[in-house]
Design a protein around this motif. Structure first.
Motif, mmCIF file in Angstrom:
data_model
loop_
_atom_site.group_PDB
_atom_site.id
_atom_site.type_symbol
_atom_site.label_atom_id
_atom_site.label_comp_id
_atom_site.label_asym_id
_atom_site.label_seq_id
_atom_site.Cartn_x
_atom_site.Cartn_y
_atom_site.Cartn_z
ATOM 1 N N CYS A 64 0.510 -7.618 -3.004
ATOM 2 C CA CYS A 64 -0.148 -7.185 -4.353
ATOM 3 C C CYS A 64 -1.534 -6.545 -4.240
ATOM 4 N N GLN A 83 1.834 3.260 -3.114
ATOM 5 C CA GLN A 83 0.970 3.778 -4.094
ATOM 6 C C GLN A 83 1.374 4.854 -4.996
ATOM 7 N N PHE A 87 -0.918 -3.063 -3.108
ATOM 8 C CA PHE A 87 -0.426 -2.292 -4.121
ATOM 9 C C PHE A 87 -1.294 -1.564 -5.204
ATOM 10 N N VAL A 88 -2.042 -2.626 -5.381
ATOM 11 C CA VAL A 88 -3.317 -1.921 -6.591
ATOM 12 C C VAL A 88 -4.375 -1.201 -5.578
ATOM 13 N N CYS A 117 -7.223 1.477 -15.149
ATOM 14 C CA CYS A 117 -6.501 0.621 -14.058
ATOM 15 C C CYS A 117 -7.277 0.453 -12.969
ATOM 16 N N TYR A 162 0.809 -1.248 -0.019
ATOM 17 C CA TYR A 162 -0.036 -0.244 -0.060
ATOM 18 C C TYR A 162 0.785 1.266 -0.023
ATOM 19 N N ALA A 219 -7.842 -2.838 -10.734
ATOM 20 C CA ALA A 219 -7.472 -3.067 -9.477
ATOM 21 C C ALA A 219 -8.874 -3.728 -8.526
ATOM 22 N N LEU A 231 -4.760 2.768 -5.326
ATOM 23 C CA LEU A 231 -5.432 3.565 -6.425
ATOM 24 C C LEU A 231 -6.663 4.149 -5.856
ATOM 25 N N LEU A 273 1.708 5.115 -12.542
ATOM 26 C CA LEU A 273 1.444 4.260 -13.646
ATOM 27 C C LEU A 273 0.089 4.414 -14.264
ATOM 28 N N ALA A 274 -0.670 4.493 -13.417
ATOM 29 C CA ALA A 274 -2.377 4.608 -13.628
ATOM 30 C C ALA A 274 -2.413 5.701 -14.309
ATOM 31 N N SER A 292 2.012 2.996 -8.061
ATOM 32 C CA SER A 292 0.859 2.514 -8.839
ATOM 33 C C SER A 292 0.034 3.718 -9.430
ATOM 34 N N THR A 293 0.108 4.809 -8.581
ATOM 35 C CA THR A 293 -0.852 6.000 -9.168
ATOM 36 C C THR A 293 -0.206 6.528 -10.324
#
Length: 475
Positions: free
Chosen positions: A116, A69, A119-120, A84, A66, A88, A123, A75-76, A72-73
């Motif tokens: 994982c 983020q 991580f998602v 994305c 987490y 998620a 978002l 990349l999204a 992940s943010t």
């Protein structure tokens, strides 16, 4: 007729509620029969025999994912945020539905997969800022963000009770199945009802669609309002570094109240688990309702002072009060007095979503707020690991010492006073951010009006569509 955009508002905040509630499943499932309490006893009703280290890894790995983020943010934002987020939701649904099987097959695999999911899940809060930017009209964005905070706190309080009830009544596996099923249903609703572009929404009234067409036309005329951002330009925003420090300090106090103070109340006042369960629920409810109240108060504050003064006030004064609460608690001899100060602390904490750090991040640059928030909120989540470690270092005492309780109380006092000092660092970071580059501290033009006359003017098209509404000034 309810505006169609409220569907998107509700879903983006429900993601946060459900994800916050789902985080309570692993510890409650462990207590409710997933893990044996005594591995040497074959009659123990737990299904699996795990070591303390394995349990700790399973509980903590979500937050390791987490806190990433910010990655992940980013990349999204580059690949397409709505797509994305849907991915998620689907990933979370699959992971929750298959976790009981993975646990029986390979605990290590289950631990990796939970990381994982963390991580998602990073978002979901940032999706709220993208929703506020894309679907909010006029001054609605900051109210969406306030509602985000309310749902986050509600989920944190409701999750343990829901998961605990399911674990005790029908079995721990059903807590995961219910969570995964809800994620799956929300994924399907999101795909069916919330398009990438609000103009493409089905079932939207022609009046509301026209409002979004006008909004899109205005945004297309602003070349600086691009929704993508480069890493170079991101890290040139000096306030981002100060916001990261502020977020670490803010979360340090937040996690201390929710995760460390129950131990203090147990040791200093002899409060049992049942009392502490209600304590946790009450603390989360006080946060949720306070976020709603502050969201209602903020327009009144904005009408009485400039935007700049209002935001500096809300960033600093509540943090000073939070620090003062921590400084006073160790000298309070009654549980009632401690609870009252903790509630006051939570009332001030709720400003982070209503006029505080999250709202300011949106107002400075709506188009890029999702990435900015992803960075400083991700960095700030490290406080979730730091607070327990610091607490253990400050309060640990050899149990064989004859003056154990005296020393233990003194060390708890030092830890609470440390929290007060952390609040001071947060306040200092705000003034450093302002002094470092004052020019960055301006409300984004798309959220304010050029003059008082324009502020008071409500312009309508021939279809009666409102183009601009009354809002607070810029500075």
């Amino acid at each position: 007729m309810i505006p169609y955009r409220y569907i998107s508002f509700f879903l983006s905040t429900f993601f946060i509620f459900h994800d916050s509630a789902s985080r309570a499943i692993p510890p409650l499932a462990m207590i409710g029969g997933m893990v044996k309490k005594n591995c040497s006893d074959p009659l123990d009703h737990g299904d699996f025999c795990w070591s303390d280290q394995l349990q700790a890894n399973f509980l903590g790995v979500f937050y390791y994912g987490y806190c990433l983020q910010m990655l992940s943010t980013y990349l999204a934002a580059r690949a397409g945020f709505n797509t994305c987020v849907r991915l998620a939701l689907f990933v979370c649904a699959v992971i929750q539905l298959t976790t009981p099987i993975m646990i029986s097959f390979s605990p290590v695999l289950a631990i990796v997969v939970q990381g994982c999911r963390g991580f998602v899940s990073g978002l979901f809060i940032t999706m709220n800022f993208e929703c506020a930017r894309k679907w909010g009209l006029n001054n609605e964005g900051k109210f969406v963000i306030s509602f985000c905070g309310m749902m986050n706190y509600f989920g944190t309080g409701a999750g343990p009770f829901i998961a605990g009830l399911l674990a005790e009544s029908v079995g721990w596996v059903y807590a995961y199945y219910l969570s995964g099923g809800v994620f799956l249903v929300v994924f399907l609703i999101q795909c069916a009802l919330v398009p990438d572009d609000p103009v493409d929404a089905r079932f939207m009234s022609s009046k509301e669609r026209g409002m979004f067409v006008e909004k899109k036309q205005r945004e297309d005329l602003e070349p600086a309002n691009k929704t993508t951002i480069s890493l170079k330009s991101l890290f040139q925003r000096r306030f981002l570094y100060c916001f990261s420090i502020y977020q670490i300090c803010r979360n340090f106090l937040y996690y201390s109240v929710l995760t460390m103070l129950p131990f203090y109340l147990n040791e200093m006042f002899g409060k049992d688990t049942e009392f502490l369960a209600f304590y946790s629920l009450a603390m989360c409810l006080s946060l949720a309702f306070s976020a709603f109240i502050w969201g209602s108060i903020l327009p009144c504050v904005d009408q009485r002072m400039s935007w700049f003064k209002s935001r500096i006030f809300i960033l600093t004064v509540p943090m000073i009060i939070r620090g003062a609460c921590f400084a006073v608690i160790p000298f309070i001899k009654s549980i009632e007095g401690c609870i009252a100060l903790l509630v006051l602390h939570n009332v001030m904490e709720a400003t982070v979503y209503s006029g505080g750090l999250m709202t300011v991040s949106f107002e400075l640059d709506p188009a890029h707020s999702k990435v900015v928030v992803g960075v400083h909120n991700g960095v700030g989540q490290t406080a979730g690991f730091i607070a327990p470690l610091v607490s253990a270092a400050f309060t640990s005492v050899d149990e064989t010492r004859p003056d154990y309780w005296e020393v233990r109380g003194r060390r708890w006092r030092n830890f609470l006073l440390l929290n007060s000092g952390v609040a001071t660092v947060a306040v200092a970071s705000v003034f450093v951010a302002v002094a470092w580059r004052r020019s960055e501290w301006r409300k984004h033009p798309s959220l304010c009006f050029e003059s008082k006359e324009e502020e008071d003017k409500v312009k309508e098209t021939e279809n009666g569509i409102v183009i601009k509404n009354v809002a607070a000034g810029c500075c």
